[in-house]
Scaffold this active site. Structure first.
Site, PDB file in Angstrom:
ATOM      1  N   ARG A 251       0.852  -1.183   0.000  1.00  9.16           N
ATOM      2  CA  ARG A 251       0.000   0.000   0.000  1.00  9.16           C
ATOM      3  C   ARG A 251       0.890   1.237   0.000  1.00  9.16           C
ATOM      4  NH1 ARG A 251      -1.989  -3.522   4.003  1.00  9.16           N
ATOM      5  NH2 ARG A 251      -4.072  -4.359   3.563  1.00  9.16           N
ATOM      6  N   LYS A 275      -1.663  -0.600   7.954  1.00 13.05           N
ATOM      7  CA  LYS A 275      -2.851  -0.081   8.612  1.00 13.05           C
ATOM      8  C   LYS A 275      -2.936  -0.597  10.049  1.00 13.05           C
ATOM      9  CE  LYS A 275      -6.536  -0.254   5.950  1.00 13.05           C
ATOM     10  NZ  LYS A 275      -7.577  -0.792   5.036  1.00 13.05           N
ATOM     11  N   HIS A 343      -2.815   1.993  -6.106  1.00 13.30           N
ATOM     12  CA  HIS A 343      -3.595   0.859  -5.622  1.00 13.30           C
ATOM     13  C   HIS A 343      -4.022  -0.053  -6.774  1.00 13.30           C
ATOM     14  CE1 HIS A 343      -5.305  -0.697  -1.898  1.00 13.30           C
ATOM     15  NE2 HIS A 343      -6.351  -1.115  -2.590  1.00 13.30           N
ATOM     16  N   ARG A 346      -1.767  -2.895  -7.113  1.00 11.66           N
ATOM     17  CA  ARG A 346      -2.036  -3.936  -6.116  1.00 11.66           C
ATOM     18  C   ARG A 346      -3.106  -4.901  -6.655  1.00 11.66           C
ATOM     19  NH1 ARG A 346      -1.663  -4.678  -0.400  1.00 11.66           N
ATOM     20  NH2 ARG A 346      -3.650  -5.185   0.595  1.00 11.66           N
ATOM     21  N   HIS A 369      -4.312  -9.288   3.852  1.00  8.54           N
ATOM     22  CA  HIS A 369      -5.675  -9.035   4.302  1.00  8.54           C
ATOM     23  C   HIS A 369      -5.896  -9.721   5.639  1.00  8.54           C
ATOM     24  CE1 HIS A 369      -7.136  -8.297  -0.097  1.00  8.54           C
ATOM     25  NE2 HIS A 369      -6.697  -7.192   0.473  1.00  8.54           N
ATOM     26  N   TYR A 378     -11.765 -10.930  -5.360  1.00  2.71           N
ATOM     27  CA  TYR A 378     -10.955 -11.283  -6.525  1.00  2.71           C
ATOM     28  C   TYR A 378     -11.429 -12.576  -7.183  1.00  2.71           C
ATOM     29  CZ  TYR A 378      -7.780  -7.618  -5.076  1.00  2.71           C
ATOM     30  OH  TYR A 378      -7.251  -6.396  -4.742  1.00  2.71           O
TER      31      TYR A 378
END
Length: 398
Positions: A251, A275, A343, A346, A369, A378
């Site tokens: 990210r 994050k 992004h 990604r 994730h 996805y």
């Protein structure tokens, strides 16, 4: 290194330290000389006005600029020309920095900001965003009534949210709800409102995961990487940033936070700080490691900063997450491709992994994730697997 043969007036005691400060920020010798000359002009003007260094602020700086123009000086400093000097004086404790809050709203927002940092431990960027919303909301509510916060009602909160939603997308409106709930929770916990008004906020309608992740072809990703001029320091830096996103799926915030101590060259691993202050270790592929080594040894300015990626022009500072997408935009322009953000690379990594036969759980681990359900989106682009489970259309040959 001196800026002028004339004495720098009341800036004299700070010239030496200011010089070292500017050099440390990466300014060239010529630029440093010019900035010291401005400091000397300011110091002599302060002698005439009988001003002490502690009296300086941006208002006084504007008066000095006006005086320079009125005197017919050939080189008048620009609107931000004195900012480095003011920053240095604040750094060494001569200036007190930002003024204290002067209104009830400012005081309350400052209390809220301290709560976000001390009690919730939010990242700086999040604190800025939440504080901005608080200032906007509270500024519309302040009245001469001493209990202007305590008199808040659920209708007031919903009305504000409706006004905001009229000009924002669904995703941005959901962000406003989170920001507003945080503020209302603080007001209740601080005893400023008698009821927990956060419960009055309705959820924002909108289906989850209705879109299809949009990546770009692997060949286009390679064109973006190849568009970087790796004979130029900026191009070397941009290539290293892009390959981290394209090969490891980083990210933007993870690229910006990457520090020198996060790379273990002996074991070939990199620690990512993303994050929610989460840390993840990942293997460092050879091509990514070579790109980082080239940047660190050939193109990174000399600085005491511990972040790997820094600005190429003075003042030398750590990059912001937004710069990663800016670099991606410029690479798209050079490659003749439609502009995409960082992004999107990604997404491209995830779709390419699926195309090569990787499982969703593998994609989830690479993208880091926390919930496999996040990666499930996805599945919509895993066309080979979808074909094996798709039922035939009634009355049609498959």
């Amino acid at each position: 290194m001196t800026a002028t043969r004339r004495k720098p007036g009341r800036m004299g005691p700070y010239i030496e330290g200011y010089t070292a400060w500017l050099v440390g920020l990466g300014y060239t010798r010529g630029t440093v000389v010019n900035m010291l000359a401005i400091a000397g002009d300011l110091g002599r003007w302060m002698n005439v006005r009988d001003l002490a260094p502690g009296d300086l602020d941006r208002v006084v700086a504007a008066e000095f600029r006006s005086a320079c123009g009125a005197a017919g000086m050939r080189c008048v400093p620009g609107p931000r020309g004195l900012d480095p000097l003011l920053d240095y004086l604040e750094h060494v404790g001569v200036l007190v920095g930002a003024a204290a809050p002067t209104t009830p709203v400012d005081e309350l927002v400052e209390r809220y900001r301290n709560w976000l940092v001390a009690d919730r431990g939010l990242a700086d960027a999040t604190v800025v965003r939440y504080s901005k919303l608080a200032l906007s909301f509270l500024s519309q509510r302040v009245t001469e009534d001493s209990d202007w916060v305590g008199s808040l009602t659920g209708a007031d909160v919903v009305a504000f949210l409706l006004r905001e939603s009229g000009r924002l997308s669904v995703g941005s409106t959901k962000g406003r709800v989170a920001e507003l709930r945080s503020l209302l929770k603080f007001l209740y916990l601080a005893g400023l409102t008698p009821r927990p008004l956060a419960t009055a906020l309705p959820p924002v309608a909108g289906w989850h995961d209705t879109g299809i992740p949009k990546g770009i072809a692997a060949a286009d990703v390679q064109w973006l990487l190849d568009s970087c001029d790796r004979t130029d320091p900026t191009g070397i830096r941009d290539f290293a940033m892009l390959i981290l996103v394209a090969r490891l799926g980083l990210r933007s915030v993870e690229v910006a936070r990457l520090g020198l101590s996060d790379i273990d060259w002996r074991t070939g691993q990199v620690v990512l700080r993303g994050k929610a202050s989460r840390e993840d270790g990942m293997p460092l592929p050879t091509d990514v490691g070579e790109a980082l080594a080239a940047y660190l040894s050939q193109a990174r300015p000399e600085t005491r900063l511990r972040q790997i990626f820094v600005t190429c022009k003075a003042p030398t500072r750590a990059i912001t997450p937004g710069l990663v997408s800016d670099v991606t935009h410029r690479a798209c322009d050079r490659a003749g491709l439609p502009r995409v953000g960082a992004h999107r690379l990604r997404h491209s990594l995830a779709t390419e992994m699926l195309r090569r036969g990787a499982k969703l759980v593998d994609v989830s681990q690479v993208l880091r994730h926390r919930d496999l359900a996040t990666t499930a989106i996805y599945a919509k682009v895993d066309f080979d697997t979808l074909r094996t489970i798709a039922a035939p259309w009634p009355g049609a040959a498959r």
